[in-house]
Design a protein around this motif. Structure first.
Motif, PDB file in Angstrom:
ATOM      1  N   ILE A 139       5.086   2.562   5.445  1.00  0.00           N
ATOM      2  CA  ILE A 139       4.285   3.304   4.478  1.00  0.00           C
ATOM      3  C   ILE A 139       4.658   4.782   4.423  1.00  0.00           C
ATOM      4  O   ILE A 139       4.285   5.480   3.479  1.00  0.00           O
ATOM      5  CB  ILE A 139       2.777   3.153   4.779  1.00  0.00           C
ATOM      6  CG1 ILE A 139       2.431   3.632   6.188  1.00  0.00           C
ATOM      7  CG2 ILE A 139       2.336   1.714   4.562  1.00  0.00           C
ATOM      8  CD1 ILE A 139       0.937   3.571   6.508  1.00  0.00           C
ATOM      9  N   TYR A 140       5.425   5.247   5.419  1.00  0.00           N
ATOM     10  CA  TYR A 140       5.836   6.654   5.409  1.00  0.00           C
ATOM     11  C   TYR A 140       6.990   6.829   6.377  1.00  0.00           C
ATOM     12  O   TYR A 140       7.033   6.183   7.434  1.00  0.00           O
ATOM     13  CB  TYR A 140       4.679   7.553   5.847  1.00  0.00           C
ATOM     14  CG  TYR A 140       5.020   9.032   5.866  1.00  0.00           C
ATOM     15  CD1 TYR A 140       5.046   9.773   4.689  1.00  0.00           C
ATOM     16  CD2 TYR A 140       5.313   9.681   7.058  1.00  0.00           C
ATOM     17  CE1 TYR A 140       5.357  11.130   4.700  1.00  0.00           C
ATOM     18  CE2 TYR A 140       5.619  11.037   7.081  1.00  0.00           C
ATOM     19  CZ  TYR A 140       5.639  11.760   5.893  1.00  0.00           C
ATOM     20  OH  TYR A 140       5.946  13.094   5.905  1.00  0.00           O
TER      21      TYR A 140
ATOM     22  N   PRO B  61      -1.833  -1.442   2.278  1.00  0.00           N
ATOM     23  CA  PRO B  61      -1.064  -0.757   1.237  1.00  0.00           C
ATOM     24  C   PRO B  61      -1.156  -1.465  -0.113  1.00  0.00           C
ATOM     25  O   PRO B  61      -1.166  -2.694  -0.193  1.00  0.00           O
ATOM     26  CB  PRO B  61       0.369  -0.794   1.768  1.00  0.00           C
ATOM     27  CG  PRO B  61       0.237  -0.968   3.242  1.00  0.00           C
ATOM     28  CD  PRO B  61      -0.988  -1.782   3.445  1.00  0.00           C
TER      29      PRO B  61
ATOM     30  N   TYR C 102       0.058   7.842   0.059  1.00  0.00           N
ATOM     31  CA  TYR C 102       0.646   7.923   1.395  1.00  0.00           C
ATOM     32  C   TYR C 102       1.517   9.159   1.578  1.00  0.00           C
ATOM     33  O   TYR C 102       1.345   9.915   2.539  1.00  0.00           O
ATOM     34  CB  TYR C 102       1.511   6.687   1.672  1.00  0.00           C
ATOM     35  CG  TYR C 102       0.742   5.461   2.087  1.00  0.00           C
ATOM     36  CD1 TYR C 102      -0.095   5.481   3.197  1.00  0.00           C
ATOM     37  CD2 TYR C 102       0.869   4.276   1.378  1.00  0.00           C
ATOM     38  CE1 TYR C 102      -0.789   4.360   3.580  1.00  0.00           C
ATOM     39  CE2 TYR C 102       0.176   3.141   1.764  1.00  0.00           C
ATOM     40  CZ  TYR C 102      -0.655   3.182   2.864  1.00  0.00           C
ATOM     41  OH  TYR C 102      -1.345   2.060   3.245  1.00  0.00           O
TER      42      TYR C 102
ATOM     43  N   GLY D 258      -0.274   3.775  -2.042  1.00  0.00           N
ATOM     44  CA  GLY D 258      -1.318   4.384  -1.225  1.00  0.00           C
ATOM     45  C   GLY D 258      -2.299   3.355  -0.711  1.00  0.00           C
ATOM     46  O   GLY D 258      -1.962   2.175  -0.544  1.00  0.00           O
TER      47      GLY D 258
END
Length: 208
Positions: free
Chosen positions: A166-167, A103, A139, A112
């Protein structure tokens, strides 16, 4: 519902599309910029999450970027100013294979990662390193596209790169907040994401 296979398939399709573009470059030699821009024009349209795709020269400067609009910050940027970018570029060249970065903050501002594909142009003297094709992928937009409406209905989903989230989708008020979930590794070019999945209470109630 196999969300791991879904993530893997979607990522593989993006990497393979970039590899096909690289293969055309390698077999024909460096194209004219206009021809390259036409070749990659559909990337942001066909694949969710794309910020841009760029040709990065052997000295690791961004020379071409598409689309131009919205990506002015990337033009002529020196990519190895940050360790994760440098590591992905160097590893791709060494392995002669696609590499996905860890990341990072994209030059355009959002969070992203990069997909890095090295270019080795074939000529009469053998092969010459000609830089990289580098995609910047966001992301949130990527995984919103993968887990679009209905695909992960009734599930809380989160992804991690190492300890970094990240999500996350629909994780509020679930056991995920207490660390109670199924965790699945998703291995790809140079990274291992951890996919955490948990049925939401309303999803479980609907199965009784």
């Amino acid at each position: 519902l196999n969300l791991k296979n879904l993530v893997t398939a979607e990522m593989e399709s993006r990497v393979m599309a970039q590899l096909r573009t690289a293969e055309r470059w390698e077999s024909r030699g460096r194209p004219a910029r206009e021809d390259w821009e036409e070749d990659v024009a559909l990337f942001p349209k066909n694949y969710g999450g794309y910020q841009c795709i760029a040709w990065v020269d052997p000295a690791m400067y961004v020379r071409w970027v598409a689309p131009k609009e919205g990506n002015e910050q990337a033009q002529d940027a020196y990519l190895p100013f940050e360790d994760r970018r440098r590591s992905a570029l160097e590893r791709a060249q060494k392995l002669r294979a696609p590499v996905i970065s860890h990341p990072l903050k994209l030059l355009q501002g959002s969070r992203g990662f990069l997909i890095v594909v090295p270019l080795f142009v074939r000529n009469a003297g053998g092969e010459e390193f000609d830089g990289y094709l580098v995609s910047a992928v966001r992301y949130k937009e990527l995984f919103d596209d993968i887990f679009r409406e209905g695909i992960a209905a009734g599930y809380s989903v989160a992804l991690f790169d190492g300890a970094q989230e990240i999500y996350a989708r629909d994780t509020e008020g679930t056991w995920m907040e207490k660390g109670m979930y199924a965790e699945i590794p998703v291995k790809m070019q140079g990274v291992t994401w951890r996919l955490s999945v948990l049925p939401r209470p309303e999803g479980l109630a609907g199965r009784r």
